[in-house]
Structure formats: structure tokens, C-alpha cells
Design a protein around this motif. Structure first.
Motif, PDB file in Angstrom:
ATOM      1  N   MET A 167      -9.917  69.443  46.377  1.00  0.00           N
ATOM      2  CA  MET A 167     -10.223  69.298  44.951  1.00  0.00           C
ATOM      3  C   MET A 167      -8.998  68.769  44.217  1.00  0.00           C
ATOM      4  SD  MET A 167     -11.462  72.244  42.278  1.00  0.00           S
ATOM      5  CE  MET A 167     -11.664  71.875  40.539  1.00  0.00           C
ATOM      6  N   PRO A 168      -9.159  67.738  43.378  1.00  0.00           N
ATOM      7  CA  PRO A 168      -8.005  67.201  42.654  1.00  0.00           C
ATOM      8  C   PRO A 168      -7.392  68.229  41.708  1.00  0.00           C
ATOM      9  CG  PRO A 168      -9.872  65.685  42.559  1.00  0.00           C
ATOM     10  CD  PRO A 168     -10.386  66.972  43.126  1.00  0.00           C
ATOM     11  N   LYS A 169      -6.093  68.091  41.516  1.00  0.00           N
ATOM     12  CA  LYS A 169      -5.383  68.904  40.531  1.00  0.00           C
ATOM     13  C   LYS A 169      -5.052  67.997  39.354  1.00  0.00           C
ATOM     14  CE  LYS A 169      -1.096  71.505  39.822  1.00  0.00           C
ATOM     15  NZ  LYS A 169       0.125  72.030  40.476  1.00  0.00           N
ATOM     16  N   PHE A 170      -5.654  68.266  38.202  1.00  0.00           N
ATOM     17  CA  PHE A 170      -5.485  67.417  37.031  1.00  0.00           C
ATOM     18  C   PHE A 170      -4.364  67.969  36.154  1.00  0.00           C
ATOM     19  CE2 PHE A 170      -9.889  66.719  38.346  1.00  0.00           C
ATOM     20  CZ  PHE A 170      -9.904  65.332  38.431  1.00  0.00           C
ATOM     21  N   VAL A 171      -3.374  67.119  35.889  1.00  0.00           N
ATOM     22  CA  VAL A 171      -2.199  67.493  35.107  1.00  0.00           C
ATOM     23  C   VAL A 171      -2.224  66.704  33.798  1.00  0.00           C
ATOM     24  CG1 VAL A 171       0.312  67.638  35.062  1.00  0.00           C
ATOM     25  CG2 VAL A 171      -0.910  67.924  37.241  1.00  0.00           C
ATOM     26  N   LEU A 172      -2.330  67.407  32.679  1.00  0.00           N
ATOM     27  CA  LEU A 172      -2.473  66.766  31.372  1.00  0.00           C
ATOM     28  C   LEU A 172      -1.120  66.555  30.710  1.00  0.00           C
ATOM     29  CD1 LEU A 172      -5.333  68.964  29.820  1.00  0.00           C
ATOM     30  CD2 LEU A 172      -5.545  67.071  31.434  1.00  0.00           C
ATOM     31  N   ASP A 173      -0.907  65.355  30.180  1.00  0.00           N
ATOM     32  CA  ASP A 173       0.263  65.184  29.333  1.00  0.00           C
ATOM     33  C   ASP A 173      -0.107  65.535  27.893  1.00  0.00           C
ATOM     34  OD1 ASP A 173      -0.911  62.953  28.089  1.00  0.00           O
ATOM     35  OD2 ASP A 173       0.781  61.618  28.487  1.00  0.00           O
ATOM     36  N   THR A 174       0.877  65.506  27.007  1.00  0.00           N
ATOM     37  CA  THR A 174       0.669  65.984  25.642  1.00  0.00           C
ATOM     38  C   THR A 174      -0.348  65.138  24.888  1.00  0.00           C
ATOM     39  OG1 THR A 174       2.967  66.743  25.631  1.00  0.00           O
ATOM     40  CG2 THR A 174       1.844  66.629  23.506  1.00  0.00           C
ATOM     41  N   VAL A 175      -0.305  63.830  25.071  1.00  0.00           N
ATOM     42  CA  VAL A 175      -1.218  62.959  24.329  1.00  0.00           C
ATOM     43  C   VAL A 175      -2.665  63.248  24.707  1.00  0.00           C
ATOM     44  CG1 VAL A 175      -1.941  60.575  23.955  1.00  0.00           C
ATOM     45  CG2 VAL A 175       0.481  61.144  23.957  1.00  0.00           C
ATOM     46  N   VAL A 176      -2.951  63.368  25.986  1.00  0.00           N
ATOM     47  CA  VAL A 176      -4.327  63.631  26.413  1.00  0.00           C
ATOM     48  C   VAL A 176      -4.803  64.977  25.883  1.00  0.00           C
ATOM     49  CG1 VAL A 176      -5.821  64.028  28.411  1.00  0.00           C
ATOM     50  CG2 VAL A 176      -4.170  62.143  28.442  1.00  0.00           C
ATOM     51  N   LEU A 177      -3.973  66.002  26.024  1.00  0.00           N
ATOM     52  CA  LEU A 177      -4.351  67.323  25.520  1.00  0.00           C
ATOM     53  C   LEU A 177      -4.554  67.285  24.009  1.00  0.00           C
ATOM     54  CD1 LEU A 177      -4.797  70.357  25.996  1.00  0.00           C
ATOM     55  CD2 LEU A 177      -2.314  70.669  25.790  1.00  0.00           C
ATOM     56  N   ARG A 178      -3.631  66.656  23.306  1.00  0.00           N
ATOM     57  CA  ARG A 178      -3.722  66.603  21.843  1.00  0.00           C
ATOM     58  C   ARG A 178      -4.950  65.832  21.376  1.00  0.00           C
ATOM     59  NH1 ARG A 178      -2.545  62.683  18.462  1.00  0.00           N
ATOM     60  NH2 ARG A 178      -1.346  61.493  19.985  1.00  0.00           N
ATOM     61  N   VAL A 179      -5.184  64.678  21.957  1.00  0.00           N
ATOM     62  CA  VAL A 179      -6.277  63.829  21.483  1.00  0.00           C
ATOM     63  C   VAL A 179      -7.627  64.504  21.694  1.00  0.00           C
ATOM     64  CG1 VAL A 179      -7.503  61.664  21.907  1.00  0.00           C
ATOM     65  CG2 VAL A 179      -5.013  61.664  21.695  1.00  0.00           C
TER      66      VAL A 179
END
Length: 208
Positions: A1-13
Motif C-alpha cells: 500500500m502506498p504511503k502518501f506524504v503531504l506537503d504544506t501546500v497540498v494539506l492547506r489547499v
């Protein structure tokens, strides 16, 4: 299963744009869990008084504090736009409590690597921390970012990545959301200072 790592822009948007933005993000990724390092967000926006320097706080915490200041000081519709962002962002602690968003700190021995990547590629602390986190499980990690330089760094490091346009395209092609929902999400993203290109929006509409 992929491990998805969010940066700040993706989380914020996705968090600022729409009340169920994180649900949409997770459904587009076909996952029940995504993570980010403490440099991206550490639930620390209330750890300092409102009007002091917050450069040492996590990146999203600084964004939340900025939105709070603007909501309180800007008149009329301008202030209301920031209030909408803050209201939508209340989904973040709910997802953290439910375990669908997970804060994953770097280890002390990983901090020099974060600093090296930041200096090497000219990227921010949050993005560099995301890349270090992704390197832990290189074969299964997927870095989510819409920063061009950070994505180029991920490619150079052999880390898979997706941008916000990629995520939107996957969501529309797999979920076939109502046109009204797509419109609301795109409008919300634009309100959250993420410029969805009109060409992309038209292409997404044509897919429905």
C-alpha cells in the motif's frame, strides 16, 4: 500500500478550500490514511500569543495564524474569505483524531538530511522534511506537492510524486463527482490562494 506524504501546500489547499476537502483528497488517492512531518503541521498554532514572531512554528500553523489575523482585521467580504478558510480547516483535527491524518516526526538523526536537502534544492523546511520522510520507504512513498522545485527534487531522489492537478484529475476520472461539487472545490481552492488554471478546470469539466 502506498504511503502518501503531504506537503504544506497540498494539506492547506484541500483543508482550506472545502469542508470535506480532506475526504476528497483521500478518496482521490484511494487511501484511508495520509501523513506529514511536524515541519508541515504540529497542531501548534496556539502555542504562542497572536502578535509575536511565529517563524519557529510549523508551516501550516503559521498559515492558520495568518488567516486568523486577516479574518479579524480585514473588512467585509475580505475578512469573510479568511473566516471560511478557518472554518473549513476545522476538519484537520477531526481527521487527526480519527487517524486518517497522521503526524509523523523525523528522528533526530534525520534532521541533518533535512537541512542538506533544503540547501541542495533550495526548498523549504517542510518540503525537505517530507522528502526525508518519503525516503524512509522509498519504494512505496508518494510525495504530494505542487511546488515545482520540490517535485524536481523528488524526481532526482527517485521518489514518486503527485501534484494537485494530478490529484484532481484522478478524483474526477475515478469518482465522477457532480459538476457543482467540482465547481465548489475549484472555487474554494482559488479562495485559498491556489490558482487552478482555467484550462485544467475545463478539462476536468469535459471528463464529466
Amino acid at each position: 500500500m502506498p504511503k502518501f506524504v503531504l506537503d504544506t501546500v497540498v494539506l492547506r489547499v484541500f483543508a482550506f478550500a472545502y469542508p470535506q476537502g480532506i475526504d476528497i483528497l483521500l478518496s482521490a488517492l484511494k487511501t484511508s490514511l495520509a501523513c506529514f512531518p511536524t515541519e508541515v503541521y504540529n497542531q501548534d498554532e496556539n502555542s504562542l500569543p497572536p502578535n509575536v514572531s511565529d517563524e519557529e512554528l510549523s508551516e501550516l500553523a503559521r498559515g492558520l495564524r495568518y488567516a486568523q489575523r486577516k479574518a479579524q482585521t480585514l473588512p467585509g467580504l475580505q475578512g469573510q474569505r479568511f473566516q471560511v478558510r478557518l472554518q473549513n480547516a476545522t476538519q484537520i483535527p477531526r481527521h487527526i483524531q480519527a487517524g486518517s491524518l497522521f503526524i509523523e516526526p523525523l528522528q533526530i538523526e534525520e534532521l541533518p538530511r533535512r537541512e542538506r536537502l533544503g540547501e541542495l534544492y533550495g526548498i523549504g523546511r517542510g518540503e525537505a522534511a517530507c522528502l526525508v520522510l518519503s525516503e524512509r520507504t522509498l519504494l512505496t512513498s508518494v510525495f504530494l506537492s505542487s511546488d515545482e522545485i520540490a517535485c524536481q527534487a523528488a524526481q532526482a531522489l527517485g521518489i514518486s510524486f503527485l501534484t494537485i492537478p494530478d490529484i484532481l484529475t484522478d478524483w474526477v476520472s475515478e469518482m465522477y463527482p457532480p459538476r457543482e461539487l467540482l465547481q465548489d472545490l475549484v472555487d474554494g481552492m482559488r479562495n485559498a490562494s491556489f490558482a487552478v488554471p482555467e484550462t485544467l478546470y475545463q478539462r476536468l469539466q469535459d471528463m464529466l
